[in-house]
Design a protein around this motif. Structure first.
Motif, PDB file in Angstrom:
ATOM      1  N   ASP A 293       0.803  -1.226   0.000  1.00 38.86           N
ATOM      2  CA  ASP A 293       0.000   0.000   0.000  1.00 38.86           C
ATOM      3  C   ASP A 293       0.837   1.277   0.000  1.00 38.86           C
ATOM      4  OD1 ASP A 293      -2.301  -1.524   0.028  1.00 38.86           O
ATOM      5  OD2 ASP A 293      -2.553  -1.414   2.211  1.00 38.86           O
ATOM      6  N   PHE A 294       2.139   1.159   0.079  1.00 44.35           N
ATOM      7  CA  PHE A 294       3.011   2.331   0.187  1.00 44.35           C
ATOM      8  C   PHE A 294       3.165   3.011  -1.175  1.00 44.35           C
ATOM      9  CE2 PHE A 294       6.869   4.760   0.648  1.00 44.35           C
ATOM     10  CZ  PHE A 294       6.762   5.258   1.930  1.00 44.35           C
ATOM     11  N   ASP A 295       2.858   4.284  -1.237  1.00 38.66           N
ATOM     12  CA  ASP A 295       2.996   5.050  -2.478  1.00 38.66           C
ATOM     13  C   ASP A 295       4.449   5.492  -2.642  1.00 38.66           C
ATOM     14  OD1 ASP A 295       2.762   6.598  -4.729  1.00 38.66           O
ATOM     15  OD2 ASP A 295       1.409   8.074  -3.842  1.00 38.66           O
ATOM     16  N   CYS A 296       5.087   5.009  -3.689  1.00 37.83           N
ATOM     17  CA  CYS A 296       6.506   5.262  -3.937  1.00 37.83           C
ATOM     18  C   CYS A 296       6.762   6.366  -4.955  1.00 37.83           C
ATOM     19  CB  CYS A 296       7.175   3.978  -4.440  1.00 37.83           C
ATOM     20  SG  CYS A 296       6.946   2.578  -3.364  1.00 37.83           S
ATOM     21  N   SER A 297       5.712   6.957  -5.477  1.00 37.12           N
ATOM     22  CA  SER A 297       5.882   7.886  -6.599  1.00 37.12           C
ATOM     23  C   SER A 297       6.748   9.089  -6.256  1.00 37.12           C
ATOM     24  CB  SER A 297       4.534   8.328  -7.152  1.00 37.12           C
ATOM     25  OG  SER A 297       3.716   8.842  -6.137  1.00 37.12           O
ATOM     26  N   GLU A 298       6.686   9.593  -5.032  1.00 32.48           N
ATOM     27  CA  GLU A 298       7.524  10.749  -4.702  1.00 32.48           C
ATOM     28  C   GLU A 298       9.011  10.408  -4.689  1.00 32.48           C
ATOM     29  OE1 GLU A 298       8.127  12.155  -0.382  1.00 32.48           O
ATOM     30  OE2 GLU A 298       6.158  11.190  -0.332  1.00 32.48           O
ATOM     31  N   PHE A 299       9.337   9.146  -4.579  1.00 30.68           N
ATOM     32  CA  PHE A 299      10.737   8.728  -4.531  1.00 30.68           C
ATOM     33  C   PHE A 299      11.269   8.298  -5.899  1.00 30.68           C
ATOM     34  CE2 PHE A 299       8.755   7.887  -0.447  1.00 30.68           C
ATOM     35  CZ  PHE A 299       9.575   8.629   0.396  1.00 30.68           C
ATOM     36  N   PHE A 300      10.439   7.564  -6.664  1.00 26.30           N
ATOM     37  CA  PHE A 300      10.957   6.923  -7.862  1.00 26.30           C
ATOM     38  C   PHE A 300      10.333   7.385  -9.176  1.00 26.30           C
ATOM     39  CE2 PHE A 300      11.770   3.933  -4.356  1.00 26.30           C
ATOM     40  CZ  PHE A 300      13.150   3.944  -4.426  1.00 26.30           C
ATOM     41  N   ASN A 301       9.586   8.450  -9.165  1.00 25.27           N
ATOM     42  CA  ASN A 301       9.011   8.971 -10.409  1.00 25.27           C
ATOM     43  C   ASN A 301      10.070   9.535 -11.346  1.00 25.27           C
ATOM     44  OD1 ASN A 301       6.380   8.502 -10.971  1.00 25.27           O
ATOM     45  ND2 ASN A 301       5.610  10.429 -10.162  1.00 25.27           N
ATOM     46  N   SER A 302      11.103  10.137 -10.783  1.00 22.67           N
ATOM     47  CA  SER A 302      12.080  10.817 -11.648  1.00 22.67           C
ATOM     48  C   SER A 302      13.521  10.563 -11.220  1.00 22.67           C
ATOM     49  CB  SER A 302      11.788  12.321 -11.654  1.00 22.67           C
ATOM     50  OG  SER A 302      11.933  12.841 -10.349  1.00 22.67           O
ATOM     51  N   HIS A 303      13.796   9.457 -10.588  1.00 22.62           N
ATOM     52  CA  HIS A 303      15.170   9.220 -10.111  1.00 22.62           C
ATOM     53  C   HIS A 303      16.112   8.699 -11.198  1.00 22.62           C
ATOM     54  CE1 HIS A 303      14.199   4.987 -10.009  1.00 22.62           C
ATOM     55  NE2 HIS A 303      15.432   4.708  -9.652  1.00 22.62           N
ATOM     56  N   LEU A 304      15.562   8.051 -12.236  1.00 23.21           N
ATOM     57  CA  LEU A 304      16.416   7.524 -13.303  1.00 23.21           C
ATOM     58  C   LEU A 304      17.113   8.669 -14.023  1.00 23.21           C
ATOM     59  CD1 LEU A 304      14.164   4.704 -14.802  1.00 23.21           C
ATOM     60  CD2 LEU A 304      16.053   4.484 -13.195  1.00 23.21           C
ATOM     61  N   GLY A 305      18.353   8.466 -14.351  1.00 21.31           N
ATOM     62  CA  GLY A 305      19.125   9.498 -15.031  1.00 21.31           C
ATOM     63  C   GLY A 305      19.855  10.428 -14.078  1.00 21.31           C
ATOM     64  N   LYS A 306      19.570  10.318 -12.791  1.00 25.51           N
ATOM     65  CA  LYS A 306      20.273  11.145 -11.807  1.00 25.51           C
ATOM     66  C   LYS A 306      21.584  10.467 -11.437  1.00 25.51           C
ATOM     67  CE  LYS A 306      16.257  13.482 -10.077  1.00 25.51           C
ATOM     68  NZ  LYS A 306      15.496  13.973  -8.987  1.00 25.51           N
ATOM     69  N   SER A 307      22.482  11.232 -10.866  1.00 24.83           N
ATOM     70  CA  SER A 307      23.786  10.687 -10.468  1.00 24.83           C
ATOM     71  C   SER A 307      23.599   9.648  -9.365  1.00 24.83           C
ATOM     72  CB  SER A 307      24.697  11.808  -9.967  1.00 24.83           C
ATOM     73  OG  SER A 307      24.219  12.303  -8.720  1.00 24.83           O
ATOM     74  N   GLN A 308      24.632   8.821  -9.170  1.00 22.85           N
ATOM     75  CA  GLN A 308      24.583   7.790  -8.129  1.00 22.85           C
ATOM     76  C   GLN A 308      24.370   8.412  -6.751  1.00 22.85           C
ATOM     77  OE1 GLN A 308      24.393   4.565  -8.310  1.00 22.85           O
ATOM     78  NE2 GLN A 308      24.751   4.346 -10.486  1.00 22.85           N
ATOM     79  N   SER A 309      25.026   9.543  -6.476  1.00 24.15           N
ATOM     80  CA  SER A 309      24.875  10.175  -5.160  1.00 24.15           C
ATOM     81  C   SER A 309      23.461  10.720  -4.973  1.00 24.15           C
ATOM     82  CB  SER A 309      25.923  11.268  -4.952  1.00 24.15           C
ATOM     83  OG  SER A 309      25.782  12.286  -5.911  1.00 24.15           O
ATOM     84  N   GLU A 310      22.862  11.257  -6.026  1.00 19.12           N
ATOM     85  CA  GLU A 310      21.480  11.735  -5.937  1.00 19.12           C
ATOM     86  C   GLU A 310      20.519  10.564  -5.737  1.00 19.12           C
ATOM     87  OE1 GLU A 310      21.032  15.707  -8.614  1.00 19.12           O
ATOM     88  OE2 GLU A 310      21.616  13.881  -9.708  1.00 19.12           O
TER      89      GLU A 310
END
Length: 161
Positions: A24-41
């Motif tokens: 039931d946990f909504d993950c969209s705020e975490f993983f909607n746009s993380h692809l393409g970011k640096s490893q540290s981000e």
């Protein structure tokens, strides 16, 4: 965007409550746009997600003590991303990119380190790159499920897609 449950040994009792809480946990705020970011981000995003999941579990499953980055052995440098324990069980939740080798490696090491109580082991995988295919990861979830059953433990494998 919520974690999708692909494999599990059971949905009865405490493992079922944990599965429901994660499902039931909504993950969209975490993983909607993380692809393409640096490893540290990406690491910061995953750390925030890890804390949020742990807080959700602590608020919903109060008969278990929850902590981040638990080290079950002073001799080994392994730490468990999210660890829960009570009188009967130990809950291990590992957060990884959906790579079968990471899932298998952590499953083996964590189960070897925690042999004194029943283990509820949860693989919670998130997208690592846009090219990663999750199908092999799902295949290894099945192996983890079968081994958990043989050991008298519980298993659940999730992928955030």
């Amino acid at each position: 965007m919520k974690p999708k449950l692909h494999e599990y040994t059971s949905k009865e009792g405490d493992i079922g409550i944990i599965i429901s809480c994660i499902s039931d946990f909504d993950c969209s705020e975490f993983f909607n746009s993380h692809l393409g970011k640096s490893q540290s981000e990406q690491k910061k995003i995953v750390n925030n997600f890890q804390s949020a999941i742990c807080n959700s579990l602590a608020n919903n499953i109060t008969n278990t003590s929850w902590q981040l980055e638990y080290s079950p052995s002073t001799e080994k440098r392994d730490s468990i991303d999210i660890f829960g324990s009570n009188n009967e069980t130990q809950v291990v939740i590992e957060l990884d990119k959906h790579r079968a080798d990471q899932v298998a490696k952590k499953f083996v090491s964590r189960n070897a380190l925690l042999i004194d109580k029943t283990v509820f082991y949860i693989s919670l995988c998130y997208p690592g790159t846009s090219n990663m295919n999750s199908s092999e990861c799902v295949k290894y979830f099945s192996y983890c499920k079968q081994l958990s059953k043989r050991m008298g433990n519980e298993y659940a494998g999730f992928i955030i897609e």
